[in-house]
Design a protein around this motif. Structure first.
Motif, PDB file in Angstrom:
ATOM      1  N   GLU A 556      -2.326 -21.257 -33.887  1.00 11.59           N
ATOM      2  CA  GLU A 556      -2.178 -21.320 -35.335  1.00 11.59           C
ATOM      3  C   GLU A 556      -3.073 -22.427 -35.874  1.00 11.59           C
ATOM      4  O   GLU A 556      -3.175 -23.501 -35.266  1.00 11.59           O
ATOM      5  CB  GLU A 556      -0.714 -21.605 -35.686  1.00 11.59           C
ATOM      6  N   LEU A 712      -1.626 -23.815 -44.637  1.00 14.51           N
ATOM      7  CA  LEU A 712      -1.624 -22.891 -43.496  1.00 14.51           C
ATOM      8  C   LEU A 712      -2.697 -21.824 -43.696  1.00 14.51           C
ATOM      9  O   LEU A 712      -2.821 -21.244 -44.773  1.00 14.51           O
ATOM     10  CB  LEU A 712      -0.247 -22.245 -43.361  1.00 14.51           C
ATOM     11  N   ASN A 940      12.033 -21.653 -37.139  1.00 13.30           N
ATOM     12  CA  ASN A 940      10.566 -21.652 -37.143  1.00 13.30           C
ATOM     13  C   ASN A 940      10.022 -22.617 -38.201  1.00 13.30           C
ATOM     14  O   ASN A 940       9.041 -23.319 -37.965  1.00 13.30           O
ATOM     15  CB  ASN A 940      10.030 -20.244 -37.403  1.00 13.30           C
ATOM     16  N   GLU A 941      10.670 -22.659 -39.356  1.00 14.87           N
ATOM     17  CA  GLU A 941      10.183 -23.515 -40.430  1.00 14.87           C
ATOM     18  C   GLU A 941      10.449 -24.993 -40.132  1.00 14.87           C
ATOM     19  O   GLU A 941       9.613 -25.854 -40.413  1.00 14.87           O
ATOM     20  CB  GLU A 941      10.825 -23.093 -41.759  1.00 14.87           C
ATOM     21  N   GLN A 944       7.985 -26.011 -37.555  1.00 19.28           N
ATOM     22  CA  GLN A 944       6.677 -26.187 -38.191  1.00 19.28           C
ATOM     23  C   GLN A 944       6.593 -27.536 -38.901  1.00 19.28           C
ATOM     24  O   GLN A 944       5.590 -28.252 -38.813  1.00 19.28           O
ATOM     25  CB  GLN A 944       6.444 -25.047 -39.197  1.00 19.28           C
TER      26      GLN A 944
END
Length: 1012
Positions: A556, A712, A940-941, A944
Motif C-alpha cells: 500500500e 492514501l 483495519n482503520e 492504519q
C-alpha cells in the motif's frame, strides 16, 4: 487542588535555604540583556547559578540516608514557604525583563508581553525551497510522496515460493498447576516431620507450630510461597538463557569449516562453564562466608549476586531474553505461560568508551592500573556500583574464560578447552578476595587480565561470534525444542533442630525472615529424580522455537505533507557554552540574524564538586523554566524550538554539563508542549566537515512535532468509513519520592495525546498536548488519574469518541501461586482507570493497548523498508494464547539496516487485553471489533492509524521522500531515552534520585494557582 500531602514514611526535602540564596543573588544581578538590534535576548542565568553555588546553600535532603527518591515530600512548615518564594523569584524575573526592555529607547512598546510578541517570527519566514545548509532554522518542509508498507505472513502458500524475509526466536516458559503449590508444600512439610522427628512429643509440638504457621497469613509458610511466586520467573529466564545456547549448539554444523568446529567447541564450553557456575553458586552445603568477598572496602556476596536474573549481563556473548510477547493464566490457575523474545549479545562496541568491544571494556574495568578504575574507586558517588561491577567481572570472567590453551599455539587442540576445571584454583582466588590485603587483591585482578591477554581469549570470542552470526541468519528452519524442568524447594530451607524450631515457633531457617532474596539458593531448577532433599516441586518446561516471516504481494502506498497553520509564531531558544570561541563562532555564523533567546551554560573544563553539581542542575533548571514561563506569558501557541550547541559527544563519560542540558531541554520541551509547541535537538560542532550533513536531520527532527497529513493513493483498496476522529493517549510514570523497602511512594504521571482527523482517503495527525501530574499516593495514580480524565472530557466535547490508550506492557513476573486479582497488576490499564475515563458515556470506545519490542534477523532484503503483520490468528501463535487474555494483534517491522555490524532488527509488537474487564467497564465486543476481528473494517482503520502514526514520527531528513516508519514512536515517554529518565539526577551525598520534571510540574501548578 495540587497541594502535596506530606508522608511521614518518606524523606523530607526543604528548599528554603536554596531559594533564599537564589533571591539574594537575583536582587543584585540582572538576568536579561537585549541586543542593540532588539532581535536577541541573552538570559544569563548561568552567572546567577554560579553565584548561588558560592553561597554554599544547605542540602535540601539534609543528612537523610536509605532514600531511593526525594523531590516533593516537603518538610513540615516548608511547603507554604516554598510556594511564596517561587512566586517571589518569578516576580523578580518579571521585573528584570521589564526593566531591561525599558532601558532601550528604540523599543516603543515597553510592555514585556508586547515586546515578546514582536520577537516572534512567522513560520513562513523559515520556509525555503532548498535543502538546508545553514543552521538558522530555515527548512523546506519537504513532502514525502513515496511511502509504502508491505504485509508479511507466517503462512506458507501451497507452492512455497514466498521469500523468507525475517526470522525470530522465542521462548515459552510454562508452569503447571501453580494453584496446587500451597497444598503440596503442606504435604512436603508433613513428610519432612515424619522423616526427621521420631519422638511423638517432638512431632506433636511441631504439628502445633505448623498449624499456627498455616493459619497466620504473614507466617514463614506464606513468605516461602511469596518467594517462589515472585522470584522464580527470574531463575527460569536465567535457565532459558543457557537452554537457548544449547538450542543453537544443536544447529551448528561442525563439518562446515574449521571455524565452525572451533565455534561449536567454544559454545559447548561456554554452556558447560555456565552450568558449573550455577552448581557452585547453588551449593547449599556452603556457608554465607564462603561467598563473601570484598575490594576497596566494599563487601559483596557472590551467591546473592549470581542468583539474580542479570547474573550474566557482563559476558561478551550470551543469550538475552528481550521482548515480552504474552502471558496466559488459566482462570483456575491450572497453568501459567510466559512468552518472550530471544536474541544474542555479540561482544558489541561500547560507544561510551571509544568503541571498544564489551570484553576489552570489561578488562579495563578489571584493571586496577587503569585510570578510569582508579577514579571510580576514589569517587564515593560511584565507588559502590563500580566495585560491585569489578568483583562481578572478576568471578564471572574467571569462571567462563580462564584457560591454559592458546589458540595461536602450534599444536592447539580446541577440544582441550572442555577439560579445564575452573573450580580447581577458584578457592585460591577467593581466599585473597575474602582477605584484607588490598595489594594482593589488585595483583589478582592484574593476573586475571594478564591471563586473558596471554591466552588470546578475545580470539576465541571472535571465532564464536563469527559462527553464531552466520548461524542465526540461516534460512533453513530450526526445529523447536522442549526442555522439561521442575521448580523445587530444597529441604535445606528447614531447620532439623527441635530446640531451634520451638524457640522460634517455625520450621524454617532464620534467613527467610532476614533476607528474602538470599533464599533464592533454596529454589532448585532441574530434574527432581536426581535429588532426595526436595520439599515441594512444580512441573514446568521451557520451549524454544522459531518463527519465519514471509513476504506477500500486498502493498500500500501513500504520501505525507506538513500541515502547518500559516500564523504560527516561532521563538528559537539556544543553549551554548558562550565562553568558548568555537561556540561563539558557530552562533555568529548561523544564528545572529534570527530573533531568538540565548541561554549560556558552563563549560566542561570548570569541574564542579558533587554538591556544586547538584546545586547547578537544580537552580539552572528552575531558573530556565521560570524565565521561559515569564517570557511566554499570554502568547498564543508559539513554536519554541530548543537548540543545543555541543562541544562534546554524548558518549564521552567526562561530559557532565552538556549531558545535563540535553536532559533539561527534554524536560522543558515536554512541559512547554502542554500549552505551546516545542521540540529539542542538539548539534556537535567540533568536526566542521560533518556539520553540513547533520543540519538537515537536525531540522527534520526539530520540526517533526508539526501536524502532518497523509493521503492514501489507492482508496479502492482502503478508505476510512468507520472513523472520522480518533485520539491516541500514551501514558507512563516515574516515582518522585520513595525509600528502600517501604511501599509508600509518590509519583509523577506523564503522557501525551495525539489527535487524528480522517476523511475517506486522508488522515491528519496533530499533537494535542503533553501532560504531567504529581501524585502524593502512588496507588491513586492507577485509580483516578485526574489529568487523563480531564483531557478525555475535553476531547469528548470536541467530538472524539474513539480512544487508543497505550502504555508499556503491564508485565507480570509472578507465577500466580498466590491468588491476586488480575486487575491489580494492570497499572494504567486497571478497571478503575478505564471506568474513570468512560464514566457513564456508553458511546466512548476505549482500545487498551500495550507494546513491547522484540528482535528478528533479516534473512533477505525486503523490497519495502516498512513491513507489518496484522492477522490476529497468525500473531497469536507468537504467544500461543488460548485463553485470550493477552492478544497480539499487530506487529511492525523496520526493514532499514542501521549499520553493517547490526545483526538484529527491532519489531514493535502490539497486544490488547481480552476477557479481563467486567462488561460494564469495557465490553470485550468493542475490543474484538476494534483490534482482534480480522474481518472488521474498524480494525483495519485503527491499524492504519497506528501505522501512519509510526510514519508521522519519522525524524530523518530524506530529500527523495522515501521515508520509513519510526519503530518506536513512544521513546520520548517510555524507556531509556524518555523524558522521565532525563528528569532524574542524584542528590548530593546520597544515592537518592531527584526528579526535575516532577519538581517543575509542581512549580507550574503554583504559578497557575492550582496548588491553593
Amino acid at each position: 487542588m495540587n497541594r502535596i500531602a506530606i508522608n511521614p514514611d518518606l524523606a523530607n526535602v526543604d528548599y528554603t535555604d536554596l531559594l533564599d540564596k537564589i533571591l539574594q543573588v537575583l536582587k543584585d544581578q540582572q538576568i536579561f540583556k537585549i541586543s542593540e538590534d532588539q532581535k536577541r535576548v541573552l538570559i544569563n542565568i548561568n552567572e546567577v547559578v554560579n553565584e548561588v553555588i558560592k553561597l554554599n546553600p544547605y542540602n535540601p535532603l539534609g543528612n537523610e540516608r536509605s532514600v531511593r527518591a526525594a523531590t516533593l515530600n516537603f518538610s513540615p512548615n516548608s511547603q507554604a514557604s516554598f510556594r511564596e518564594k517561587i512566586k517571589e523569584i518569578t516576580g523578580y524575573i518579571q521585573h528584570q525583563l521589564t526593566a531591561e526592555i525599558q532601558k532601550h529607547p528604540n523599543i516603543e512598546n515597553k510592555d514585556r508581553v508586547a515586546f515578546i510578541k514582536n520577537l516572534l517570527t512567522n513560520i513562513q519566514k523559515f520556509q525555503t525551497s532548498q535543502k538546508p545548509s545553514k543552521l538558522d532554522f530555515s527548512y523546506e518542509f519537504p513532502p514525502s510522496s513515496q511511502l509504502e508498507k508491505q504485509r508479511l505472513t507466517v503462512k506458507k502458500d501451497e507452492e512455497g515460493k514466498q521469500r523468507k524475509l525475517l526470522k525470530a526466536h522465542k521462548v515459552k516458559i510454562y508452569v503447571d498447576k501453580p494453584r496446587d503449590f500451597p497444598s503440596a508444600l503442606l504435604t512436603g512439610l508433613n513428610n519432612f516431620i515424619d522423616t526427621n522427628f521420631a519422638s511423638n512429643s517432638d512431632r506433636e509440638e511441631i504439628a502445633y507450630i505448623l498449624e499456627n504457621l498455616t493459619e497466620n497469613k504473614t507466617s514463614d509458610i506464606y513468605r516461602l510461597q511469596n518467594l517462589v511466586n515472585q522470584e522464580t520467573l527470574g531463575k527460569l529466564k536465567k535457565l532459558a538463557q543457557i537452554k537457548y545456547l544449547e538450542f543453537l549448539l544443536e544447529n551448528i554444523n561442525e563439518k562446515a569449516s574449521n571455524d565452525h568446529l572451533k565455534g561449536k567447541i567454544y559454545l559447548e564450553d561456554l554452556i558447560r562453564r555456565l552450568k558449573l557456575l550455577e552448581d557452585y553458586i547453588n551449593d547449599t552445603s556452603k556457608a554465607d562466608g564462603d561467598y563473601q568477598v570484598s575490594y576497596a572496602g566494599i563487601s559483596v556476596n557472590y551467591q546473592t549476586m549470581f542468583s539474580r536474573s542479570d547474573a550474566y549481563d557482563k559476558l561478551p556473548i550470551i543469550s538475552i531474553i528481550e521482548g515480552y510477547l504474552g502471558e496466559i493464566e488459566d482462570p483456575n490457575r491450572e497453568k501459567i505461560e510466559f512468552t518472550f523474545g530471544l536474541k544474542l549479545k555479540f561482544d558489541g562496541k561500547v560507544q561510551s568508551d571509544g568503541g571498544k568491544n564489551v570484553f576489552q571494556r570489561n578488562l579495563d574495568i578489571l584493571d586496577p592500573d587503569n585510570k578510569d578504575h582508579q577514579q571510580k574507586i576514589a569517587d564515593e558517588a560511584t565507588k559502590f556500583t563500580f566495585v560491585y561491577k569489578v568483583l562481578k567481572i572478576a568471578f564471572l570472567y574467571y569462571f567462563i574464560f580462564a584457560s591454559r590453551q592458546d589458540p595461536q599455539a602450534e599444536k592447539y587442540n580446541p577440544k582441550s578447552e572442555l577439560d579445564y576445571d575452573p573450580i580447581e584454583k577458584l578457592e585460591t582466588v577467593l581466599s585473597v578476595l575474602k582477605g584484607n590485603d588490598e595489594d594482593k587483591k589488585k595483583q589478582i585482578l592484574r593476573n586475571l587480565k594478564k591471563g586473558f591477554d596471554k591466552f588470546n581469549i578475545q580470539q576465541k570470542i571472535d571465532t564464536l561470534k563469527k559462527v553464531l552470526e552466520k548461524l542465526i541468519e540461516r534460512k533453513t528452519p530450526f526445529a523447536s525444542r522442549e526442555y522439561p524442568v521442575h521448580i523445587s524447594v530444597k529441604h535445606s530451607i528447614l531447620e532439623n533442630d527441635i530446640d531451634k524450631i520451638t524457640d522460634r515457633d517455625t520450621l524454617f531457617k532464620e534467613r527467610l525472615r532476614e533476607n528474602f532474596k538470599d533464599c533464592l539458593k533454596y529454589i532448585h531448577l532441574g530434574n527432581p529424580t536426581t535429588h532426595t532433599n526436595i520439599l515441594v516441586s512444580l512441573p514446568a518446561k521451557i520451549t524454544i522455537s522459531e518463527i519465519q516471516f514471509l513476504e506477500t504481494e500486498d502493498k500500500e502506498t501513500f504520501s505525507m505533507e506538513y500541515d502547518i497553520h500559516k500564523s504560527i509564531g516561532v521563538l528559537p531558544v539556544i543553549f551554548l557554552g558562550i565562553e568558548n570561541q568555537q561556540c561563539r563562532n558557530f552562533y555568529e555564523k548561523n544564528l545572529k540574524d534570527r530573533n531568538l533567546l540565548v541561554f549560556p551554560h558552563r563549560l566542561e573544563t570548570q569541574k564542579l564538586e558533587k554538591q556544586q553539581e547538584f546545586i547547578y542542575k537544580i537552580v539552572y533548571s528552575l531558573l530556565a523554566y521560570l524565565c521561559l514561563h515569564v517570557i511566554l506569558e499570554k502568547q498564543t501557541k508559539p513554536f519554541i524550538p530548543l537548540l543545543r550547541i555541543h562541544l562534546k559527544e554524548k558518549t564521552d563519560d567526562n561530559v557532565i554539563i552538556e549531558k545535563f542540558i540535553v536532559d533539561l531541554t527534554k524536560v522543558l520541551s515536554h512541559i512547554l508542549n502542554e500549552e505551546y509547541r516545542s521540540n529539542e535537538q542538539g548539534i556537535v560542532i567540533t568536526n566542521p566537515s560533518n556539520i553540513k550533513f547533520k543540519i538537515p536531520n537536525i531540522l527534520s527532527s526539530l520540526y517533526s512535532v508539526f501536524p502532518k497529513k497523509f493521503t492514501l493513493h489507492n482508496p479502492d483498496h482502503f478508505k476510512f468509513t468507520e472513523l472520522d476522529k480518533l485520539a491516541i493517549i500514551v501514558v507512563s510514570s516515574r516515582e518522585t519520592d520513595s525509600r528502600w523497602n517501604i511501599k509508600a511512594k509518590q509519583s509523577n504521571l506523564v503522557g501525551e495525546i495525539i489527535t487524528l482527523q480522517m476523511e475517506a482517503k486522508s488522515a491528519r495527525f496533530q499533537l494535542f498536548k503533553t501532560f504531567s501530574q504529581n501524585f502524593e499516593d502512588h496507588q491513586k495514580m492507577f485509580e483516578y488519574p485526574t489529568v487523563i480524565v480531564d483531557n478525555v472530557d475535553k476531547l469528548y466535547e470536541k467530538g472524539y469518541k474513539h480512544f487508543i490508550y497505550i502504555a508499556k506492557v503491564p508485565y507480570s513476573s509472578t507465577l500466580h501461586i498466590t491468588q491476586v486479582e488480575k486487575s491489580e497488576e494492570l497499572f494504567f490499564m486497571s478497571q478503575n482507570v478505564i471506568q474513570a475515563l468512560r464514566k457513564e458515556r456508553h458511546d466512548i470506545k476505549i482500545y487498551p493497548m500495550f507494546f513491547e519490542k522484540y528482535y528478528a534477523v533479516k534473512v533477505e532484503t525486503p523490497e519495502s523498508r516498512s513491513l507489518y503483520i496484522q492477522d490476529t490468528l497468525e500473531l497469536s501463535n507468537l504467544a500461543e494464547d488460548r485463553n485470550k487474555q493477552s492478544v497480539i494483534f499487530f506487529n511492525l517491522f523496520n526493514g532499514l539496516q542501521v549499520a553493517k555490524d547490526v545483526n538484529y532488527h527491532g519489531v514493535m509488537s502490539y497486544a490488547t487485553l481480552y476477557n479481563i474487564y467486567d462488561t460494564n467497564i469495557l465490553d470485550d465486543r468493542d475490543i474484538f471489533k476494534g483490534l482482534i476481528d480480522n474481518e472488521s473494517q474498524l480494525k483495519n482503520e485503527i491499524i492504519q492509524c497506528l501505522t501512519l502514526f509510526h510514519f508521522s514520527r519519522y525524524e530523518k531528513y530524506e530529500k527523495s521522500g522515501k521515508i520509513q516508519l519510526k519503530l518506536d514512536p513512544y521513546q520520548n515517554l517510555i524507556g531509556d531515552e524518555s523524558v522521565s529518565q532525563a528528569a532524574i539526577f542524584p542528590h548530593t551525598r546520597s544515592k537518592a534520585d531527584f526528579n526535575s520534571l516532577a519538581f517543575l510540574t509542581h512549580i507550574k501548578s503554583i504559578l497557575l494557582g492550582k496548588d491553593e
